[in-house]
Write a protein that holds these residues in place. Structure first.
Motif, PDB file in Angstrom:
ATOM      1  N   LEU A 117      74.230  39.048  34.232  1.00  0.00           N
ATOM      2  CA  LEU A 117      74.223  39.162  35.683  1.00  0.00           C
ATOM      3  C   LEU A 117      72.844  38.738  36.165  1.00  0.00           C
ATOM      4  O   LEU A 117      71.835  39.337  35.780  1.00  0.00           O
ATOM      5  CB  LEU A 117      74.521  40.601  36.108  1.00  0.00           C
ATOM      6  N   LEU A 118      72.777  37.698  36.988  1.00  0.00           N
ATOM      7  CA  LEU A 118      71.518  37.142  37.450  1.00  0.00           C
ATOM      8  C   LEU A 118      71.272  37.495  38.913  1.00  0.00           C
ATOM      9  O   LEU A 118      72.187  37.463  39.732  1.00  0.00           O
ATOM     10  CB  LEU A 118      71.509  35.621  37.320  1.00  0.00           C
ATOM     11  N   THR A 119      70.019  37.817  39.216  1.00  0.00           N
ATOM     12  CA  THR A 119      69.582  37.899  40.605  1.00  0.00           C
ATOM     13  C   THR A 119      68.680  36.696  40.844  1.00  0.00           C
ATOM     14  O   THR A 119      67.656  36.545  40.171  1.00  0.00           O
ATOM     15  CB  THR A 119      68.806  39.201  40.884  1.00  0.00           C
ATOM     16  N   GLU A 143      68.312  27.640  49.313  1.00  0.00           N
ATOM     17  CA  GLU A 143      69.404  27.390  50.247  1.00  0.00           C
ATOM     18  C   GLU A 143      70.086  28.653  50.782  1.00  0.00           C
ATOM     19  O   GLU A 143      70.525  28.682  51.934  1.00  0.00           O
ATOM     20  CB  GLU A 143      70.479  26.516  49.580  1.00  0.00           C
ATOM     21  N   LYS A 144      70.205  29.696  49.955  1.00  0.00           N
ATOM     22  CA  LYS A 144      70.993  30.867  50.346  1.00  0.00           C
ATOM     23  C   LYS A 144      70.223  32.177  50.262  1.00  0.00           C
ATOM     24  O   LYS A 144      70.787  33.253  50.483  1.00  0.00           O
ATOM     25  CB  LYS A 144      72.252  30.964  49.475  1.00  0.00           C
ATOM     26  N   GLY A 145      68.920  32.120  49.947  1.00  0.00           N
ATOM     27  CA  GLY A 145      68.170  33.354  49.806  1.00  0.00           C
ATOM     28  C   GLY A 145      68.545  34.070  48.522  1.00  0.00           C
ATOM     29  O   GLY A 145      68.867  33.457  47.512  1.00  0.00           O
ATOM     30  N   LYS A 146      68.551  35.405  48.582  1.00  0.00           N
ATOM     31  CA  LYS A 146      68.849  36.201  47.379  1.00  0.00           C
ATOM     32  C   LYS A 146      70.348  36.259  47.139  1.00  0.00           C
ATOM     33  O   LYS A 146      71.117  36.597  48.044  1.00  0.00           O
ATOM     34  CB  LYS A 146      68.275  37.614  47.527  1.00  0.00           C
ATOM     35  N   ILE A 147      70.757  35.937  45.926  1.00  0.00           N
ATOM     36  CA  ILE A 147      72.165  36.005  45.550  1.00  0.00           C
ATOM     37  C   ILE A 147      72.284  36.566  44.136  1.00  0.00           C
ATOM     38  O   ILE A 147      71.367  36.432  43.323  1.00  0.00           O
ATOM     39  CB  ILE A 147      72.866  34.630  45.624  1.00  0.00           C
ATOM     40  N   ARG A 148      73.419  37.184  43.864  1.00  0.00           N
ATOM     41  CA  ARG A 148      73.716  37.704  42.521  1.00  0.00           C
ATOM     42  C   ARG A 148      74.917  36.936  41.980  1.00  0.00           C
ATOM     43  O   ARG A 148      75.942  36.823  42.659  1.00  0.00           O
ATOM     44  CB  ARG A 148      73.974  39.206  42.556  1.00  0.00           C
ATOM     45  N   VAL A 149      74.768  36.417  40.773  1.00  0.00           N
ATOM     46  CA  VAL A 149      75.817  35.578  40.180  1.00  0.00           C
ATOM     47  C   VAL A 149      75.989  35.949  38.713  1.00  0.00           C
ATOM     48  O   VAL A 149      75.102  36.542  38.090  1.00  0.00           O
ATOM     49  CB  VAL A 149      75.470  34.072  40.300  1.00  0.00           C
ATOM     50  N   MET A 150      77.135  35.570  38.159  1.00  0.00           N
ATOM     51  CA  MET A 150      77.408  35.793  36.749  1.00  0.00           C
ATOM     52  C   MET A 150      77.179  34.496  35.964  1.00  0.00           C
ATOM     53  O   MET A 150      77.606  33.417  36.391  1.00  0.00           O
ATOM     54  CB  MET A 150      78.843  36.257  36.542  1.00  0.00           C
ATOM     55  N   ALA A 151      76.504  34.629  34.840  1.00  0.00           N
ATOM     56  CA  ALA A 151      76.325  33.499  33.919  1.00  0.00           C
ATOM     57  C   ALA A 151      77.110  33.835  32.651  1.00  0.00           C
ATOM     58  O   ALA A 151      76.588  34.478  31.733  1.00  0.00           O
ATOM     59  CB  ALA A 151      74.851  33.286  33.605  1.00  0.00           C
ATOM     60  N   TYR A 152      78.362  33.404  32.607  1.00  0.00           N
ATOM     61  CA  TYR A 152      79.224  33.734  31.476  1.00  0.00           C
ATOM     62  C   TYR A 152      78.812  32.933  30.244  1.00  0.00           C
ATOM     63  O   TYR A 152      78.566  31.728  30.308  1.00  0.00           O
ATOM     64  CB  TYR A 152      80.686  33.454  31.827  1.00  0.00           C
ATOM     65  N   GLY A 153      78.697  33.644  29.129  1.00  0.00           N
ATOM     66  CA  GLY A 153      78.351  33.004  27.866  1.00  0.00           C
ATOM     67  C   GLY A 153      76.887  32.627  27.725  1.00  0.00           C
ATOM     68  O   GLY A 153      76.503  31.997  26.730  1.00  0.00           O
ATOM     69  N   ALA A 154      76.021  33.035  28.659  1.00  0.00           N
ATOM     70  CA  ALA A 154      74.617  32.605  28.635  1.00  0.00           C
ATOM     71  C   ALA A 154      73.829  33.179  27.463  1.00  0.00           C
ATOM     72  O   ALA A 154      72.798  32.625  27.074  1.00  0.00           O
ATOM     73  CB  ALA A 154      73.935  32.981  29.944  1.00  0.00           C
ATOM     74  N   CYS A 155      74.305  34.295  26.908  1.00  0.00           N
ATOM     75  CA  CYS A 155      73.582  34.927  25.794  1.00  0.00           C
ATOM     76  C   CYS A 155      73.948  34.334  24.430  1.00  0.00           C
ATOM     77  O   CYS A 155      73.324  34.673  23.422  1.00  0.00           O
ATOM     78  CB  CYS A 155      73.858  36.434  25.776  1.00  0.00           C
ATOM     79  N   SER A 200      83.902  32.583  43.885  1.00  0.00           N
ATOM     80  CA  SER A 200      84.886  33.480  43.289  1.00  0.00           C
ATOM     81  C   SER A 200      85.192  34.593  44.277  1.00  0.00           C
ATOM     82  O   SER A 200      84.442  34.821  45.237  1.00  0.00           O
ATOM     83  CB  SER A 200      84.319  34.055  41.982  1.00  0.00           C
ATOM     84  N   ASN A 201      86.289  35.297  44.046  1.00  0.00           N
ATOM     85  CA  ASN A 201      86.613  36.442  44.883  1.00  0.00           C
ATOM     86  C   ASN A 201      85.609  37.570  44.687  1.00  0.00           C
ATOM     87  O   ASN A 201      85.383  38.377  45.586  1.00  0.00           O
ATOM     88  CB  ASN A 201      88.028  36.953  44.579  1.00  0.00           C
ATOM     89  N   GLY A 202      85.023  37.651  43.490  1.00  0.00           N
ATOM     90  CA  GLY A 202      83.982  38.620  43.219  1.00  0.00           C
ATOM     91  C   GLY A 202      82.632  37.937  43.275  1.00  0.00           C
ATOM     92  O   GLY A 202      82.294  37.255  44.245  1.00  0.00           O
ATOM     93  N   LEU A 203      81.842  38.109  42.212  1.00  0.00           N
ATOM     94  CA  LEU A 203      80.561  37.425  42.128  1.00  0.00           C
ATOM     95  C   LEU A 203      80.783  35.959  41.790  1.00  0.00           C
ATOM     96  O   LEU A 203      81.611  35.629  40.939  1.00  0.00           O
ATOM     97  CB  LEU A 203      79.681  38.075  41.059  1.00  0.00           C
ATOM     98  N   ASP A 204      80.032  35.072  42.430  1.00  0.00           N
ATOM     99  CA  ASP A 204      80.104  33.660  42.072  1.00  0.00           C
ATOM    100  C   ASP A 204      79.566  33.473  40.658  1.00  0.00           C
ATOM    101  O   ASP A 204      78.803  34.308  40.150  1.00  0.00           O
ATOM    102  CB  ASP A 204      79.306  32.815  43.066  1.00  0.00           C
ATOM    103  N   ALA A 205      79.962  32.390  40.015  1.00  0.00           N
ATOM    104  CA  ALA A 205      79.615  32.175  38.610  1.00  0.00           C
ATOM    105  C   ALA A 205      78.846  30.873  38.430  1.00  0.00           C
ATOM    106  O   ALA A 205      79.038  29.906  39.181  1.00  0.00           O
ATOM    107  CB  ALA A 205      80.886  32.145  37.759  1.00  0.00           C
ATOM    108  N   VAL A 206      77.999  30.855  37.410  1.00  0.00           N
ATOM    109  CA  VAL A 206      77.238  29.654  37.071  1.00  0.00           C
ATOM    110  C   VAL A 206      78.147  28.701  36.322  1.00  0.00           C
ATOM    111  O   VAL A 206      78.619  29.004  35.223  1.00  0.00           O
ATOM    112  CB  VAL A 206      76.008  30.005  36.203  1.00  0.00           C
ATOM    113  N   SER A 207      78.384  27.543  36.910  1.00  0.00           N
ATOM    114  CA  SER A 207      79.184  26.513  36.246  1.00  0.00           C
ATOM    115  C   SER A 207      78.287  25.637  35.364  1.00  0.00           C
ATOM    116  O   SER A 207      78.596  25.380  34.205  1.00  0.00           O
ATOM    117  CB  SER A 207      79.909  25.655  37.276  1.00  0.00           C
TER     118      SER A 207
END
Length: 252
Positions: A26-28, A33-45, A68-75
């Motif tokens: 989970l990234l902050t 462009e959008k200021g502070k956002i929280r996104v998911m980086a799936y598989g980043a570890c 996404s309907n929840g947190l946006d994700a890193v593509s």
């Protein structure tokens, strides 16, 4: 029929990353462009993940994000700057953690500010070879100013009268410096030298990369730290967690 996936790009500094389960993070981010956002980086570890470098704390990276309907994700993501010198010295790491915590704690989500983004990125760039303590003080006063909490340093905040030479009183609750008359009627002020107030005004104006030109003594550094600590804690109503870590480093 499948809905078309919506993608968007941001350029951001990673403020914080939290491991979720075994492979995800989970990234902050603080993005231009959008200021502070929280996104998911799936598989980043995962050891083989191409995202690993770009999602490290304090990294400056370009992100392609998927809505996404929840947190946006890193593509996809691309590392632009890593600032390795901040990871090799404990004091530099502590300062970087503090900067990130300040931005995270003092901004709201999805409120863009190119000024905050530029200040954070410029300070991280200067921190590797610069005077970390002075850069942090400059960051504090500039961030306060950008966010609308700038203390009054030019005249008495209560009566608008001039500030005499010599020692002055800074009062966080009042919102700036007080003249001798107003200071006598308001308890809780901090006595400091007029030169410290002038230095605060200088830190507001100067670019982070120029601060190495300043020669600042220990007394002035202590006064700067205390003035800004009081002002920050008054407006935040709490203390930054990383402040304790920085205080411990001063005694190492």
């Amino acid at each position: 029929m499948w809905a078309r996936v919506k993608l968007y790009k941001v350029r951001a500094v990673v403020l914080k990353s939290i491991n979720i389960q075994e492979a995800d993070q989970l990234l902050t981010l603080f993005s231009r462009e959008k200021g502070k956002i929280r996104v998911m980086a799936y598989g980043a570890c995962k050891p083989t993940s191409r995202k690993r470098g770009a999602v490290q704390p304090f990294s400056h990276s370009r992100f392609l994000l998927r809505r996404s309907n929840g947190l946006d994700a890193v593509s996809q993501c691309e590392l632009l700057e890593m600032f390795p010198e901040l990871r090799y010295r404990l004091d530099k790491l502590g300062y970087a953690v503090y900067l990130a915590e300040m931005v995270d704690g003092m901004t709201v989500e999805e409120e863009p500010s190119e000024a905050v983004f530029g200040l954070l990125l410029g300070t991280l760039r200067a921190l590797g070879s610069g005077d970390g303590e002075l850069l942090v003080r400059a960051f504090e006063i500039k961030l306060l100013s950008i966010l609308g909490y700038r203390p009054c340093l030019e005249r008495c905040i209560l009566c608008q009268g001039p500030i005499s030479a010599g020692e002055v009183v800074f009062h966080a609750g009042a919102g700036g410096v007080l003249c001798a008359s107003c200071a006598g009627r308001n308890e809780g002020g901090l006595l400091c030298r007029r030169g410290t107030v002038e230095l605060l005004r200088l830190l507001l104006r100067w670019d982070p990369g120029k601060l190495n030109q300043l020669q600042v003594g220990e007394i002035a550094r202590k006064e700067l730290k205390e003035v800004l600590r009081r002002h920050l804690e008054y407006h935040l109503d709490r203390r930054m967690k990383s402040t304790r870590f920085l205080e411990l480093l001063e005694h190492v």
